[in-house]
Design a protein around this motif. Structure first.
Motif, PDB file in Angstrom:
ATOM      1  N   HIS A   1     -37.693 -32.146 112.416  1.00  0.00           N
ATOM      2  CA  HIS A   1     -36.318 -31.641 112.366  1.00  0.00           C
ATOM      3  C   HIS A   1     -35.690 -32.194 111.087  1.00  0.00           C
ATOM      4  CE1 HIS A   1     -32.107 -31.346 114.467  1.00  0.00           C
ATOM      5  NE2 HIS A   1     -32.225 -30.542 113.456  1.00  0.00           N
ATOM      6  N   PHE A   2     -35.667 -31.334 110.062  1.00  0.00           N
ATOM      7  CA  PHE A   2     -35.221 -31.741 108.728  1.00  0.00           C
ATOM      8  C   PHE A   2     -33.713 -31.489 108.645  1.00  0.00           C
ATOM      9  CE2 PHE A   2     -37.425 -32.258 104.478  1.00  0.00           C
ATOM     10  CZ  PHE A   2     -36.286 -32.514 103.754  1.00  0.00           C
ATOM     11  N   ALA A   3     -32.948 -32.442 109.144  1.00  0.00           N
ATOM     12  CA  ALA A   3     -31.485 -32.286 109.146  1.00  0.00           C
ATOM     13  C   ALA A   3     -30.942 -32.947 107.888  1.00  0.00           C
ATOM     14  CB  ALA A   3     -30.895 -32.908 110.404  1.00  0.00           C
ATOM     15  N   THR A   4     -30.466 -32.114 106.948  1.00  0.00           N
ATOM     16  CA  THR A   4     -30.081 -32.671 105.643  1.00  0.00           C
ATOM     17  C   THR A   4     -28.927 -33.668 105.752  1.00  0.00           C
ATOM     18  OG1 THR A   4     -29.134 -30.495 105.310  1.00  0.00           O
ATOM     19  CG2 THR A   4     -30.933 -31.128 103.870  1.00  0.00           C
ATOM     20  N   GLY A   5     -28.041 -33.461 106.737  1.00  0.00           N
ATOM     21  CA  GLY A   5     -26.949 -34.421 106.925  1.00  0.00           C
ATOM     22  C   GLY A   5     -27.501 -35.812 107.184  1.00  0.00           C
ATOM     23  N   ASP A   6     -28.521 -35.883 108.064  1.00  0.00           N
ATOM     24  CA  ASP A   6     -29.149 -37.168 108.400  1.00  0.00           C
ATOM     25  C   ASP A   6     -29.877 -37.753 107.190  1.00  0.00           C
ATOM     26  OD1 ASP A   6     -28.288 -36.655 110.934  1.00  0.00           O
ATOM     27  OD2 ASP A   6     -30.262 -36.099 111.731  1.00  0.00           O
ATOM     28  N   ILE A   7     -30.558 -36.870 106.435  1.00  0.00           N
ATOM     29  CA  ILE A   7     -31.326 -37.331 105.279  1.00  0.00           C
ATOM     30  C   ILE A   7     -30.392 -37.897 104.207  1.00  0.00           C
ATOM     31  CG2 ILE A   7     -32.796 -36.546 103.370  1.00  0.00           C
ATOM     32  CD1 ILE A   7     -34.071 -34.647 105.536  1.00  0.00           C
ATOM     33  N   LEU A   8     -29.261 -37.227 104.017  1.00  0.00           N
ATOM     34  CA  LEU A   8     -28.271 -37.725 103.057  1.00  0.00           C
ATOM     35  C   LEU A   8     -27.754 -39.098 103.473  1.00  0.00           C
ATOM     36  CD1 LEU A   8     -26.205 -34.516 102.247  1.00  0.00           C
ATOM     37  CD2 LEU A   8     -27.329 -35.971 100.578  1.00  0.00           C
ATOM     38  N   ARG A   9     -27.420 -39.225 104.755  1.00  0.00           N
ATOM     39  CA  ARG A   9     -26.914 -40.517 105.239  1.00  0.00           C
ATOM     40  C   ARG A   9     -27.986 -41.602 105.092  1.00  0.00           C
ATOM     41  NH1 ARG A   9     -23.949 -37.048 108.484  1.00  0.00           N
ATOM     42  NH2 ARG A   9     -25.662 -36.697 109.905  1.00  0.00           N
ATOM     43  N   ASP A  10     -29.234 -41.217 105.350  1.00  0.00           N
ATOM     44  CA  ASP A  10     -30.355 -42.139 105.232  1.00  0.00           C
ATOM     45  C   ASP A  10     -30.551 -42.587 103.774  1.00  0.00           C
ATOM     46  OD1 ASP A  10     -32.618 -43.424 106.529  1.00  0.00           O
ATOM     47  OD2 ASP A  10     -33.867 -42.080 105.322  1.00  0.00           O
ATOM     48  N   ALA A  11     -30.448 -41.617 102.847  1.00  0.00           N
ATOM     49  CA  ALA A  11     -30.607 -41.921 101.417  1.00  0.00           C
ATOM     50  C   ALA A  11     -29.512 -42.888 100.953  1.00  0.00           C
ATOM     51  CB  ALA A  11     -30.569 -40.631 100.591  1.00  0.00           C
TER      52      ALA A  11
END
Ligand SMILES: [Zn+2]
Length: 216
Positions: free
Chosen positions: A28-38
């Motif tokens: 599940h590639f959720a960009t919101g989560d990936i941005l927060r993770d980055a």
């Protein structure tokens, strides 16, 4: 299976994306989560995105594209995934096409969970919250109404609508979504990848329609 999942805010898109990823074994590639993770990991992309995110602004296309590209070019890149929240603009869609091509990954489908504006306003506008900060109980006038209209069953305080659930706020968000989505939907329809699924009924019924439309 590699797919993009698109749906208006309040359509139940996140819930369906999560079910699909769990049951079909997709990331599940959720960009919101990936941005927060980055941002949390303080990566170079995270450092660029941080000022926009802390300021509550949309992160510019070029930064989001770089983050997605970096993930797809990494050694442990996902090969089966469902994109949730990306691409959001035509510029992002073009960038995504390019990186998929570069990586030899073909896109199977772009699913558009279509729920009409009036239905979304109706569903979300039915949410009421207890004004008592010690209680904050929530009600739904369609599915779980309070015993006395406008009053909390638990503490008898007044109910109010949070700004997020206010019909005017929902309509503004929907208008923005339509402006952005029109170009993307058209783009993937031209590629013959667009599958439209009506987001009516309960969670399992909608899930079944999506899986059927995917031919899985
Ligand atoms: Zn209450």
């Amino acid at each position: 299976m590699r797919m993009i999942f698109i749906g208006p805010p309040g359509s139940g898109k996140g819930t369906q994306a999560q079910l699909l990823s769990q049951r079909l074994g997709l990331l599940h590639f959720a960009t919101g989560d990936i941005l927060r993770d980055a941002v949390a990991k303080d990566t170079p992309e995270g450092q660029r995105a941080k000022p926009f995110m802390t300021g509550g602004q949309l992160v510019p296309d070029i930064i989001v594209n770089d983050i997605v590209n970096a993930r797809l070019r990494s050694k442990n890149r996902p090969v089966k995934f469902i994109m949730d929240g990306y691409p959001r603009t035509l510029a992002q869609a073009n960038s995504f096409d390019a990186v998929l091509k570069e990586q030899g990954l073909d896109l199977d489908a772009v699913v558009f969970l279509n729920v009409g504006d009036e239905e979304i306003v109706r569903r979300n506008g039915a949410r009421w919250t207890c004004i008592n900060p010690e209680c904050k109980a929530t009600y739904n006038t369609l599915t779980r109404p309070p015993l006395t209209p406008g009053r909390c069953d638990l503490c008898q305080h007044l109910l109010y609508q949070r700004e997020d659930d206010d019909p005017a706020t929902i309509r503004r968000r929907l208008q923005y979504f339509h402006e952005q989505a029109a170009g993307i939907l058209d783009h993937y329809a031209r590629q013959g990848r667009l599958i439209e699924v009506p987001g009516r009924g309960d969670i399992e019924a909608i899930y079944a329609s999506i899986v059927k439309a995917l031919g899985k």
